[in-house]
Design an enzyme around this catalytic site. Sequence first.
Site, PDB file in Angstrom:
ATOM      1  N   TYR A 147      -3.587  27.354 -10.016  1.00 15.64           N
ATOM      2  CA  TYR A 147      -2.829  28.245  -9.141  1.00 15.64           C
ATOM      3  C   TYR A 147      -1.783  28.909 -10.020  1.00 15.64           C
ATOM      4  O   TYR A 147      -0.784  28.295 -10.384  1.00 15.64           O
ATOM      5  CB  TYR A 147      -2.181  27.469  -7.993  1.00 15.64           C
ATOM      6  CG  TYR A 147      -3.164  27.017  -6.947  1.00 15.64           C
ATOM      7  CD1 TYR A 147      -3.384  27.782  -5.807  1.00 15.64           C
ATOM      8  CD2 TYR A 147      -3.885  25.835  -7.094  1.00 15.64           C
ATOM      9  CE1 TYR A 147      -4.292  27.384  -4.843  1.00 15.64           C
ATOM     10  CE2 TYR A 147      -4.798  25.419  -6.138  1.00 15.64           C
ATOM     11  CZ  TYR A 147      -4.996  26.203  -5.015  1.00 15.64           C
ATOM     12  OH  TYR A 147      -5.900  25.806  -4.061  1.00 15.64           O
ATOM     13  N   CYS A 148      -2.033  30.150 -10.397  1.00 16.88           N
ATOM     14  CA  CYS A 148      -1.204  30.919 -11.317  1.00 16.88           C
ATOM     15  C   CYS A 148      -0.235  31.756 -10.486  1.00 16.88           C
ATOM     16  O   CYS A 148      -0.624  32.769  -9.905  1.00 16.88           O
ATOM     17  CB  CYS A 148      -2.132  31.794 -12.162  1.00 16.88           C
ATOM     18  SG  CYS A 148      -1.323  32.690 -13.468  1.00 16.88           S
ATOM     19  N   MET A 149       1.025  31.321 -10.401  1.00 15.45           N
ATOM     20  CA  MET A 149       1.987  31.904  -9.479  1.00 15.45           C
ATOM     21  C   MET A 149       3.043  32.737 -10.201  1.00 15.45           C
ATOM     22  O   MET A 149       3.351  32.490 -11.364  1.00 15.45           O
ATOM     23  CB  MET A 149       2.685  30.785  -8.692  1.00 15.45           C
ATOM     24  CG  MET A 149       1.736  29.855  -7.942  1.00 15.45           C
ATOM     25  SD  MET A 149       0.862  30.626  -6.564  1.00 15.45           S
ATOM     26  CE  MET A 149      -0.745  30.939  -7.274  1.00 15.45           C
TER      27      MET A 149
END
Length: 177
Positions: A147-149
């Site tokens: 999950y690249c936030m």
Amino acid sequence: MRLSLILILSLAYVTGACQTKSSPKEGNNAYPIQKTEKEWKEILSDKQFYILRQQGTEYAFTGEYWDNKKKGTYYSAATGQPLFRSEHKYKSGTGWPSFYKPIDEKAVVEIVDKSHGMVRTEVVDSGSGSHLGHVFNDGPAPTGLRYCMNSASLLFVADGDELPAIVKDWKEKYGKK
């Protein structure tokens, strides 16, 4: 020369891997928190509005939390909704905060994103549909997900620190009773 070209193309790919500028989702009433564009602009900074409401991104290695090692919880900067725990954060090398799972499956919604000639999975908070980043299937065990936030889409509160008003409001209205 050839090595330089390969390095430049690799960097461009990694930098683009967490970016999006797809059009905002208009008229979606599936989220409990609904605000007008004007209301969002009043509560979010310009950078937060660009990322959360216009599906923008910040540059790699520039966000506040990409290298944060403190223990705590990451909340949606738009709603105060709990999203991720520090125990699920890892160093992905991409320059954005990366997690292998959300705090709860229902905390985020995944949406197909076909912008920029790619097919990716956009991640939004389930409270308002605000853009957080993207999820990829190249993460570590146990989920294999990344999950690249965007840091600007998140609000971090260290364990033991007082919760900000936006988080208290979320907990009061939507938290588990």
